[in-house]
Design a protein around this motif. Sequence first.
Motif, PDB file in Angstrom:
ATOM      1  N   LYS A  18       0.849   8.353   3.028  1.00 37.76           N
ATOM      2  CA  LYS A  18       0.116   8.105   1.576  1.00 37.76           C
ATOM      3  C   LYS A  18      -0.773   7.695   1.382  1.00 37.76           C
ATOM      4  O   LYS A  18      -1.624   6.592  -0.338  1.00 37.76           O
ATOM      5  CB  LYS A  18       1.616   7.686   0.822  1.00 37.76           C
ATOM      6  N   VAL A  19      -1.674   6.395   2.660  1.00 42.79           N
ATOM      7  CA  VAL A  19      -2.746   5.487   1.936  1.00 42.79           C
ATOM      8  C   VAL A  19      -3.696   6.310   2.114  1.00 42.79           C
ATOM      9  O   VAL A  19      -4.387   7.067   3.230  1.00 42.79           O
ATOM     10  CB  VAL A  19      -2.696   4.165   2.968  1.00 42.79           C
ATOM     11  N   ASP A  20      -4.707   5.728   1.452  1.00 44.39           N
ATOM     12  CA  ASP A  20      -6.083   7.005   2.138  1.00 44.39           C
ATOM     13  C   ASP A  20      -6.852   6.540   2.973  1.00 44.39           C
ATOM     14  O   ASP A  20      -6.691   5.107   3.577  1.00 44.39           O
ATOM     15  CB  ASP A  20      -6.908   6.037   1.232  1.00 44.39           C
ATOM     16  N   PRO A  21      -7.293   7.153   3.866  1.00 45.19           N
ATOM     17  CA  PRO A  21      -7.895   6.738   5.608  1.00 45.19           C
ATOM     18  C   PRO A  21      -8.695   5.905   5.492  1.00 45.19           C
ATOM     19  O   PRO A  21      -8.464   5.024   6.090  1.00 45.19           O
ATOM     20  CB  PRO A  21      -7.557   7.848   6.121  1.00 45.19           C
ATOM     21  N   VAL A  22      -9.576   6.288   4.483  1.00 41.76           N
ATOM     22  CA  VAL A  22     -10.328   5.040   4.038  1.00 41.76           C
ATOM     23  C   VAL A  22     -11.446   3.996   4.149  1.00 41.76           C
ATOM     24  O   VAL A  22     -11.342   3.682   2.970  1.00 41.76           O
ATOM     25  CB  VAL A  22     -11.870   5.909   4.014  1.00 41.76           C
ATOM     26  N   ASP A  23      -9.397   3.357   3.458  1.00 41.01           N
ATOM     27  CA  ASP A  23      -9.125   1.634   2.289  1.00 41.01           C
ATOM     28  C   ASP A  23      -9.536   1.451   2.884  1.00 41.01           C
ATOM     29  O   ASP A  23      -8.857   0.778   4.065  1.00 41.01           O
ATOM     30  CB  ASP A  23      -7.441   2.158   1.781  1.00 41.01           C
ATOM     31  N   ALA A  43      -5.368   4.308  12.399  1.00 43.11           N
ATOM     32  CA  ALA A  43      -5.370   4.201  11.294  1.00 43.11           C
ATOM     33  C   ALA A  43      -6.046   2.392  10.536  1.00 43.11           C
ATOM     34  O   ALA A  43      -6.818   2.325   9.594  1.00 43.11           O
ATOM     35  CB  ALA A  43      -4.122   3.987  10.530  1.00 43.11           C
ATOM     36  N   LEU A  58       0.774  -1.350   0.037  1.00 39.89           N
ATOM     37  CA  LEU A  58       0.238  -0.202   0.418  1.00 39.89           C
ATOM     38  C   LEU A  58       1.170   1.538   0.022  1.00 39.89           C
ATOM     39  O   LEU A  58       1.165   2.282  -0.716  1.00 39.89           O
ATOM     40  CB  LEU A  58      -0.813   0.145   0.965  1.00 39.89           C
TER      41      LEU A  58
END
Length: 400
Positions: free
Chosen positions: A313-318, A350, A291
Motif C-alpha cells: 500500500k506504500v509507494d515504493p519510491v516514497d 523497500a 504509512l
Amino acid sequence: MPLPHVLLSAAVSLDGCLDDTGPDRLLLSGAADFDRVDAVRAASDAILVGAGTLRADNPRLLVNAPERRAARVAAGRAEHPLKVTVTATGELDPRARFWHTGGEKAVYTTDEGAERLRRAGVGTAPGSEDPDAASPATAPVPATGAASVSVVPLGAALDWRRLLEHLHDVRGVRRLMVEGGGTVHTQLLRQQLADELQLVVAPLIVGDPAAPRLFGPGAYQAGRLRLLETRALGDVVLMRYEPTAPGTGTGAVPADRHWLRIACELAAQCPPSRTAFSVGAVVVAADGTELARGHSREAGDPVVHAEEAALAKVDPVDPRLPGATVYSSLEPCARRASRPRPCARLILDAGVRRVVTAWREPDTFVESADGSGVLAAEGADVVVLPEFEALAKEPNRHLP
C-alpha cells in the motif's frame, strides 16, 4: 528493559505558563480537575516531582478522596502511591511536607546528592539501595521522624532511563504519574520516555516572560503527537496526547509499544488458518505518520503476509521508507513457499532498516526460521519486545 507507563500531568495558562512570578502559587485548575487529578493519582503506583517543584510548591502528593484510598487498600495496595523526587544536588528541605505525609518515599539523585542527603539525615546511606539490585532495600526512618525514605544514587549524573528501570524492576512501579515541573517534563519528553501527556489549559494569560513554562527549548520528536481525548472540566480543558515517533536503532521508546500493540491487535482480524500464522503489521514514518497497515490473508488473498500487505500500500519510491519502522506481531519470515520473496526480503528491498516485533517465529511451519538474522545481516535494526508476545500469540492459539 521494561519501563513504567510514564504519564506527564500539567496545567498551564493559555500562553503556556505553569505559574506566574508572584509569591503565591497560581491556581490554574478548578474543583472538577482537582478531582480528576486525584483519580489519576489513585490509579498510579508512584507520583514523581522534581526538586524544583518540591521547593516551589511544597506539595503533599496524596490521594485525597477517602473512598479512593479505601479502594486501594481493598485491592492490596498502599493507601497512597509511592512518592518520588529527583534531585541532582540533594539540596532538599527536610521540613517539606513531602517527607511528613503519606507512606513510602524515594529520592533519586547523584552520588554527590546522596552524600548530602545522608549528612542531612534523610533516608538511606549512599549505596544502601543499589539501582541494579533485585529487591528494594529497607530504608531507615529519617532523623526528622518522617516515614521510610529510600535514597537511590544513580552515579555522577542523573540517568532517567536507569531511574525508570529501577522503579519498574525494584519498586514494582507499572504506572508512574509525573506532576512536574517543566524541567522534568522537558527531559522525559525529549528523551522519548513519556507514554502520555495529560495537559489542562486554563483561561488565563500570564504574560510574564519570566514565568515558568511547561517545556523548554530543544529537540523533540518530529511530527505531531496523537490527540487521544479532549474534555471540558468547568472552565478548563483537558487534552490527552501520546507520542507517535518511532525510536531509532535497537532502543525502544513508548511510541514503539503503541504501534506494536496495534500490529498485534490487527492480527485478530486475520481469517483463521490451520496452515499459517495470523499476523498484523504497521509501517510508520520517522515523524510518526502511519504509512500503511495490513494483516495476514487480507482482502481474500489466502497467502498474503501482513508485512507484504502493508508494504504493497506504500509507494515504493516514497522517500519516507528508508527512515520508516515496520511493526510486526511476528518476526518477518525468512523463507516461504507461497511467494518468491519472504517478508524479510520485502522489507529490505523497500529500504526499511528498522523492525519491531513481539514474537520470534517458532518452528511450527518452517524449521530454524530466522527473519531477524536476515534483516540484521544487511544492516537492519531488529527490536523484540517480549512483553507483547502473549498478545501476538492469542490469534494463533489454535495452531499446534
